[in-house]
Design an enzyme around this catalytic site. Structure first.
Site, mmCIF file in Angstrom:
data_model
loop_
_atom_site.group_PDB
_atom_site.id
_atom_site.type_symbol
_atom_site.label_atom_id
_atom_site.label_comp_id
_atom_site.label_asym_id
_atom_site.label_seq_id
_atom_site.Cartn_x
_atom_site.Cartn_y
_atom_site.Cartn_z
ATOM 1 N N HIS A 1 -7.974 -5.079 -1.290
ATOM 2 C CA HIS A 1 -6.787 -4.313 -0.911
ATOM 3 C C HIS A 1 -5.931 -5.136 0.041
ATOM 4 C CE1 HIS A 1 -4.397 -0.685 -0.489
ATOM 5 N NE2 HIS A 1 -4.392 -0.860 0.826
ATOM 6 N N ASP B 1 -9.889 -3.374 -6.082
ATOM 7 C CA ASP B 1 -9.365 -2.775 -4.852
ATOM 8 C C ASP B 1 -10.200 -1.561 -4.452
ATOM 9 O OD1 ASP B 1 -7.837 -1.344 -2.919
ATOM 10 O OD2 ASP B 1 -5.971 -2.150 -3.718
ATOM 11 N N SER C 1 0.834 -1.207 0.000
ATOM 12 C CA SER C 1 0.000 0.000 0.000
ATOM 13 C C SER C 1 0.871 1.261 0.000
ATOM 14 C CB SER C 1 -0.958 -0.051 1.198
ATOM 15 O OG SER C 1 -2.033 0.853 1.032
#
Length: 333
Positions: free
Chosen positions: A294, A266, A137
Site C-alpha cells: 500500500h 495491497d 489512497s
C-alpha cells in the site's frame, strides 16, 4: 526513460512494502503554508513548494487518510518535484494540517467539494498554470470521483491515482482480516483521538451520534463510518456512504489523461478494486502490479535507504507529451 517496477528480494512482502517507507522517511524540502477560508466557515491548509505565480504547471497533491505533507509518500514526491523544478501544493483534508478544523464535520472518502474549492482558487489566481493532480489512497479515491463527476469540466489537465480504495465496502472488510487488522487499529485510533478532541472542545456535541464514552467501542471502519462519518456528512448510514463515496464507477467517466496504480498484494484492498478494461474510460491508463503493498512500490536500494518506483513514474506521466500519453493508454487497454 522511465524504469519498470521490480521489487528487490528483501521487499517482496506486502507488509515490508507498506511499513518500511514509514520507518525510512526522507527529508522534505522547505514549504510555505497558506490558509483557504471555506464558505461554510471552516478552512483548509495548503503547503506550497515553489512560487506558483509564474509556474507553467502546478502539481496538486492529495494525501491519504490521516496523512499530511509530513507523510512519507508526500515528502518523496515533493523532493522529486523540487529536483525537477516543479511547483507543487499539498491540499490538506480538513483537520489534517496539525490544527483541528472548526466544524463538527471533517473529511471523507467521497468529499469532492473541498478539492473543487482548492482547484477553483488555483485556477482563478494562477490562470497561466496547468493543473496536474496526484491522489494517494483516500485522496486517490476523492480524485477519481472528482474526475468522473466533472468529466470535461475538470480543471485538472493530467492526474495520477495511487493505491486508492475504489470500493470502500470491500476495503473495509479486507481490513478486518489477518495482519491488515493492525493497519485498521492504527488508523481507527487516530480517528478516535480526533473525535475525542472534538468532544473535549464541544465542537461536535449537537451532531454526535455517539457519546464520549462510546468512542472507545468503535474498533472497525464499518463501526466508525456508520456511527460517525456517515451521520456527520449527510449519509443515511455506512452502506449509503460506501456506495455513494466509492470511486470505482467513476473510472468509466474520466475525461482527462489519468494513471491509476494498484498492487494486487495491497493489504488494504482486495480484487474488487481491480477494474476490467471496459470499466475504465479511454483516458485511463490502469497499471496493476502483483507486488508493491500500500503506497509502497520499493524497487531497489537497501532496507535502510530504499529506492522507489512511484515518484519517477508519477512525474514521467505528468510531464510526457499528450501523444505519448495516448499511446500508453492504448497499450494498457
Amino acid at each position: 526513460m522511465r524504469r519498470s517496477f521490480l521489487p528487490p528480494w528483501w521487499a517482496k512482502n506486502p507488509h515490508v512494502q507498506t511499513i518500511l517507507p514509514v520507518l525510512t522517511k526522507v527529508e522534505s524540502p522547505a514549504l510555505s503554508r497558506q490558509r483557504l477560508e471555506l464558505g461554510d466557515g471552516d478552512f483548509i491548509d495548503l503547503d506550497w513548494l515553489g512560487d506558483p505565480h509564474n509556474a507553467g504547471s502546478i502539481v496538486v497533491i492529495m494525501h491519504g487518510l490521516e496523512g499530511s505533507s509530513d507523510s512519507h509518500y508526500i515528502r518523496r514526491l515533493l523532493q522529486d518535484c523540487n529536483r525537477h523544478g516543479l511547483c507543487a501544493v499539498v491540499h490538506h483534508h480538513r483537520g489534517c494540517s496539525g490544527e483541528p478544523n472548526r466544524l463538527a464535520r471533517s473529511y471523507h472518502s467521497g468529499d469532492t467539494q473541498d478539492i473543487s474549492d482548492t482547484l477553483a482558487y488555483l485556477k482563478e489566481h494562477f490562470p497561466q498554470a496547468k493543473l496536474c493532480a496526484v491522489g494517494y489512497s483516500l485522496g486517490g479515491n476523492v480524485l477519481t470521483k472528482y474526475l468522473g463527476e466533472m468529466q470535461s469540466d475538470s480543471t485538472i489537465d493530467r492526474a495520477v491515482v495511487v493505491s486508492a480504495p475504489l470500493q470502500l465496502s470491500a476495503c473495509a472488510k479486507r481490513l478486518e482480516k489477518g495482519f491488515s487488522t493492525l493497519y485498521q487499529w492504527h488508523l481507527i485510533k487516530q480517528l478516535r483521538d480526533k473525535l475525542t478532541d472534538k468532544f473535549n472542545h464541544r465542537t461536535i456535541v449537537d451532531q454526535a451520534s455517539v457519546t464520549p464514552k462510546q468512542v472507545s467501542t468503535l474498533k472497525t471502519f464499518y463501526q466508525f463510518d456508520h456511527r460517525v462519518t456517515a451521520p456527520l456528512h449527510g449519509f443515511e448510514g455506512v452502506d449509503d456512504y460506501y456506495a455513494k463515496a466509492s470511486g470505482f464507477s467513476y473510472l468509466a467517466k474520466i475525461d482527462r489523461p489519468t494513471l491509476v496504480i494498484h498492487a494486487a498484494d495491497d493489504p488494504f484492498m482486495n480484487a474488487d478494486v481491480i477494474p476490467s478494461a471496459n470499466q475504465c474510460s479511454a483516458d485511463v491508463t490502469y497499471e496493476l502490479h502483483q507486488q508493491g503493498g500500500h503506497v509502497g512500490f520499493i524497487d531497489g536500494g537497501s532496507p535502510l535507504k530504499p529506492r522507489y518506483y512511484l515518484e519517477q513514474r508519477i512525474i514521467h506521466f505528468l510531464t510526457i507529451n499528450k501523444a505519448v500519453a495516448s499511446d500508453e493508454a492504448i497499450a494498457s487497454g
